[in-house]
Design a protein around this motif. Structure first.
Motif: not given
Length: 280
Positions: A133, A138-139, A158, A160-162, A193
């Motif tokens: 992040e 992205l993950y 998370f 805010q993490l895509t 997200n």
């Protein structure tokens, strides 16, 4: 214009692919190089692709970055770092400073092969996700249905993490059992997200029965309803898809599965959402 958000390349003289086990994988035990990709997409509307890692090997991702730099159509790379390591941030930093590091968009790990169904919420893995992040990447979630509960927990930590869900979490299409996969997909999709790839379904069914959109429609409908077309992206999963269908057939199946959508919704699935998610 079409973006293929999921394909692989490999050279078996350079690196083994240990996930190829059993005689049924024999069709994949050969090299798939950039020239083969160009042949596969010829005559289709695909003008950009995302190259995705296949092994937990730190040397593979730099090689993929070079391919993105030099091969027409490859527009982004999803690579690998060890999320459980103490130096995950440094690993990502080395990829970013690679001469072709600007093509890196995300990180993935073969969570589907981890025996611990809660692997994604281990403290060391969560620390690794925090590093992803912070790096602005992205993950991608490569998981199976029994790992969806852990994925839901991780995604919630998370916001805010895509996260990008690969292959719809590999539902048991061949068995025909929608539950509990469908309920878990809806719970995951409740997190804004998360984006889902409409990919990999042909190889989740009996390969001899594919390509057959009618056998995949219920699964695709769950994904499209849960995420909405604006959070679904086409992926071929080439060359793995060749176990069940050609590149063109997979693209055709995806178009048939989305035929009831509006023109703008289909454009999102096949083009605009991927360009936004992968910053193409």
């Amino acid at each position: 214009m079409t973006v293929d958000t999921h394909h692989h390349l490999w050279d078996l003289d350079v690196r083994d692919q240990p996930w190829m086990t059993g005689e049924e994988m024999d069709p994949l035990r050969c090299d798939f190089r950039p020239a083969d990709l160009q042949v596969a997409v010829r005559g289709t509307s695909v003008d950009a692709t995302v190259l995705v890692q296949t092994v937990s090997d730190p040397d593979e991702t730099p090689e993929m970055l070079v391919l993105a730099e030099t091969v027409d159509r490859i527009a982004a790379v999803v690579g690998w770092v060890d999320l459980t390591a103490k130096d995950t941030r440094e690993q990502i930093g080395r990829l970013h400073t690679h001469p072709s590091g600007g093509w890196l968009r995300g990180i993935r790990h073969q969570v589907e092969d981890e025996p611990d169904p809660d692997w994604l919420v281990r403290p060391e893995v969560l620390a690794g996700l925090a590093a992803v992040e912070d790096a602005g990447l992205l993950y991608e979630l490569l998981i199976r249905p029994h790992q969806l509960p852990a994925a839901i927990k991780a995604v919630g930590q998370f916001p805010q993490l895509t996260f990008v869900l690969d292959h719809c979490a590999k539902p048991p299409v061949a068995d025909g059992e929608l539950e509990p996969w469908a309920s878990r997909i809806r719970a995951l999709a409740a997190h804004p997200n998360v984006v889902c790839k409409l990919s990999g379904l042909v190889t989740q069914d009996d390969w001899a029965e594919q390509p057959d959109p009618s056998r995949l429609r219920a699964w695709a409908d769950v994904v499209l309803e849960a995420f909405g077309p604006s959070r679904v992206m086409f992926g071929s999963d080439w060359p793995v898809c060749l176990l069940a269908a050609s590149y063109g057939e997979v693209l055709g199946v995806a178009k048939e599965l989305t035929a009831s959508l509006s023109e703008s919704e289909r454009t999102a699935v096949f083009d605009t959402t991927a360009r936004e998610v992968y910053n193409l």
